[in-house]
Design a protein around this motif. Structure first.
Motif, short mmCIF file in Angstrom:
data_model
loop_
_atom_site.label_atom_id
_atom_site.label_comp_id
_atom_site.label_asym_id
_atom_site.label_seq_id
_atom_site.Cartn_x
_atom_site.Cartn_y
_atom_site.Cartn_z
N ARG A 49 -8.65 4.86 -4.04
CA ARG A 49 -7.38 4.23 -4.41
C ARG A 49 -7.53 2.87 -5.07
N LEU A 50 -8.76 2.42 -5.25
CA LEU A 50 -8.99 1.12 -5.85
C LEU A 50 -9.75 1.26 -7.16
N SER A 51 -9.33 0.50 -8.17
CA SER A 51 -10.06 0.46 -9.43
C SER A 51 -11.26 -0.47 -9.26
N ILE A 52 -12.39 -0.08 -9.85
CA ILE A 52 -13.58 -0.94 -9.76
C ILE A 52 -13.88 -1.59 -11.10
N THR A 53 -12.86 -1.69 -11.96
CA THR A 53 -13.02 -2.32 -13.26
C THR A 53 -12.69 -3.81 -13.19
N GLU A 54 -13.14 -4.53 -14.19
CA GLU A 54 -12.82 -5.96 -14.27
C GLU A 54 -11.33 -6.17 -14.53
N THR A 55 -10.75 -5.29 -15.34
CA THR A 55 -9.35 -5.44 -15.74
C THR A 55 -8.37 -5.11 -14.63
N LYS A 56 -8.64 -4.05 -13.85
CA LYS A 56 -7.67 -3.58 -12.85
C LYS A 56 -8.19 -3.60 -11.42
N GLY A 57 -9.32 -4.27 -11.16
CA GLY A 57 -9.83 -4.35 -9.79
C GLY A 57 -9.02 -5.36 -8.99
N LYS A 58 -7.91 -4.92 -8.40
CA LYS A 58 -6.94 -5.82 -7.75
C LYS A 58 -6.87 -5.60 -6.25
N ALA A 59 -8.02 -5.61 -5.57
CA ALA A 59 -8.03 -5.31 -4.14
C ALA A 59 -7.22 -6.32 -3.34
N PHE A 60 -7.27 -7.59 -3.69
CA PHE A 60 -6.62 -8.63 -2.90
C PHE A 60 -5.10 -8.54 -3.00
N SER A 61 -4.59 -8.44 -4.22
CA SER A 61 -3.13 -8.39 -4.39
C SER A 61 -2.57 -7.07 -3.85
N SER A 62 -3.32 -5.98 -3.99
CA SER A 62 -2.86 -4.68 -3.47
C SER A 62 -2.75 -4.73 -1.95
N LEU A 63 -3.76 -5.30 -1.31
CA LEU A 63 -3.73 -5.42 0.15
C LEU A 63 -2.60 -6.34 0.59
N GLY A 64 -2.39 -7.44 -0.11
CA GLY A 64 -1.29 -8.34 0.21
C GLY A 64 0.06 -7.67 0.12
N GLU A 65 0.24 -6.84 -0.92
CA GLU A 65 1.52 -6.14 -1.08
C GLU A 65 1.73 -5.12 0.04
N LEU A 66 0.67 -4.41 0.42
CA LEU A 66 0.77 -3.46 1.53
C LEU A 66 1.22 -4.17 2.80
N LEU A 67 0.60 -5.29 3.13
CA LEU A 67 0.94 -6.01 4.36
C LEU A 67 2.35 -6.58 4.29
N TRP A 68 2.80 -6.93 3.10
CA TRP A 68 4.19 -7.38 2.91
C TRP A 68 5.14 -6.26 3.33
N TYR A 69 4.86 -5.03 2.90
CA TYR A 69 5.68 -3.89 3.32
C TYR A 69 5.65 -3.74 4.84
N LEU A 70 4.44 -3.71 5.38
CA LEU A 70 4.26 -3.43 6.81
C LEU A 70 4.80 -4.55 7.69
N SER A 71 4.97 -5.74 7.12
CA SER A 71 5.54 -6.86 7.87
C SER A 71 7.05 -6.77 7.99
N LYS A 72 7.64 -5.74 7.34
CA LYS A 72 9.07 -5.45 7.44
C LYS A 72 9.94 -6.57 6.88
N THR A 73 9.39 -7.28 5.90
CA THR A 73 10.12 -8.41 5.33
C THR A 73 10.27 -8.25 3.83
N ASN A 74 11.27 -8.92 3.27
CA ASN A 74 11.38 -9.00 1.81
C ASN A 74 11.30 -10.46 1.35
N ALA A 75 10.64 -11.29 2.16
CA ALA A 75 10.53 -12.72 1.86
C ALA A 75 9.68 -12.96 0.62
N LEU A 76 10.20 -13.75 -0.30
CA LEU A 76 9.47 -14.10 -1.52
C LEU A 76 8.21 -14.90 -1.18
#
Length: 323
Positions: A49-76
């Motif tokens: 589920r993760l791209s290993i390219t320089e252009t789209k290797g976004k492990a940090f932001s993807s993980l942050g977005e997942l935890l945002w969902y799981l935190s049950k919040t819509n806080a900016l």
């Protein structure tokens, strides 16, 4: 159109190639775009589920977005720490109206849709009713800067594997697709692990799959990086109830964002989850330009597959600082 591949990078290669063939003659709110209308994307191995390219290797932001969902919040405040562009999507500079967290876990203030689909599948594994609704009829009543692009998430057990189908009304192929696939396949595996079964294919259906003209060169750059390994994938989630570990990580995330590393204890977490905590730490250290500490955190990581994301992000950040 049906695009079927084993890894995220294989899918992105196909998607960008097809969209770059189309004319950039669709002009919605955010500018000219090319479009494929009515697309089915199938990821045969959801752990890839993760791209290993320089252009789209976004492990940090993807993980942050997942935890945002799981935190049950819509806080900016929460999500802009990982994806600063979200500030453009807030109506009030405090929340994201279309944020998925409350819709998944507190729809209409009290309906936990994730718990509901788990209960349905436990009671009747062959059910076709395990559906989560994210887009709502009321989303069209007033104007908002952000309303859900995702309409529904459907979970189905076939041949003792959990299959997932996401339905999107609209999907930005360059900025949104990779994040969506990461977050939803993680949710797929979380629910499968909760049910004690393996994951099957992930299906992603899109009404308007589009590429904005302003991202055309970025898509071409991605394709110029060449074919990536088809063997790369995240490790299997531990076969124990994941929700206690996720709750622990969510509480740790707040300490990490405040750089209170000395207050963090991950001894009770499995190595799989410890590695995700390490990635969160490195994201904070990158924001602070603390590269020596990053090397120390890297030594804590159990699975070496994450090293390429870390090294790549450090390289990019240092290059930007030199400019």
């Amino acid at each position: 159109m049906h695009i079927k591949e084993k890894t995220l990078d294989d899918l992105l290669n196909r998607v960008f190639t097809e969209l770059l063939k189309q004319p950039f003659d669709i002009v919605p709110t955010k500018g000219a775009s090319s479009e494929i209308f009515g697309c089915l994307i199938e990821l045969q191995n959801p752990r890839a589920r993760l791209s290993i390219t320089e252009t789209k290797g976004k492990a940090f932001s993807s993980l942050g977005e997942l935890l945002w969902y799981l935190s049950k919040t819509n806080a900016l405040k929460y999500i802009k720490y990982y994806i600063p562009q979200y500030v453009k999507s807030s109506d009030d500079n405090e929340t994201i109206y279309g944020g998925y967290g409350p819709r998944l876990f507190k729809k209409d203030g009290h309906i936990n849709q994730v718990e509901n689909v788990i209960a349905i599948l436990r009671k009747k594994p062959s059910s076709r009713r395990a559906v989560i609704q994210l887009f709502d009829a009321k989303d069209l009543i007033d104007q908002h800067k952000d309303i859900p692009c995702t309409t529904t998430l459907q979970f189905t057990i076939r041949k003792d594997k959990l299959i997932m189908m996401t339905s999107m009304r609209s999907n930005d192929a360059f900025l949104g697709l990779s994040h969506d696939i990461f977050c939803f396949t993680m949710l797929q595996e979380i629910i499968a692990t909760t049910l004690g079964i393996e994951i099957g294919s992930y299906y992603h259906t899109v009404g308007s799959l589009h590429l904005y003209k302003k991202n055309k060169k970025n898509a071409e750059k991605y394709l110029s990086e060449g074919t990536q390994s088809t063997h790369y994938q995240m490790p299997k989630m531990p076969l124990i109830n994941p929700w206690n570990s996720l709750e622990k990580i969510i509480s740790i995330e707040k300490l990490i964002s405040e750089e209170k590393f000395d207050q963090i204890n991950t001894n009770e977490l499995e190595p799989y989850w410890q590695d995700l905590v390490s990635l969160l730490k490195i994201h904070t250290l990158l924001k602070r330009n603390k590269y020596t500490q990053i090397e120390e955190i890297k030594k804590e990581i159990n699975n070496s597959i994450y090293n390429s994301f870390i090294d790549q992000r450090v390289k990019t950040k240092q290059k930007i600082r030199r400019l």
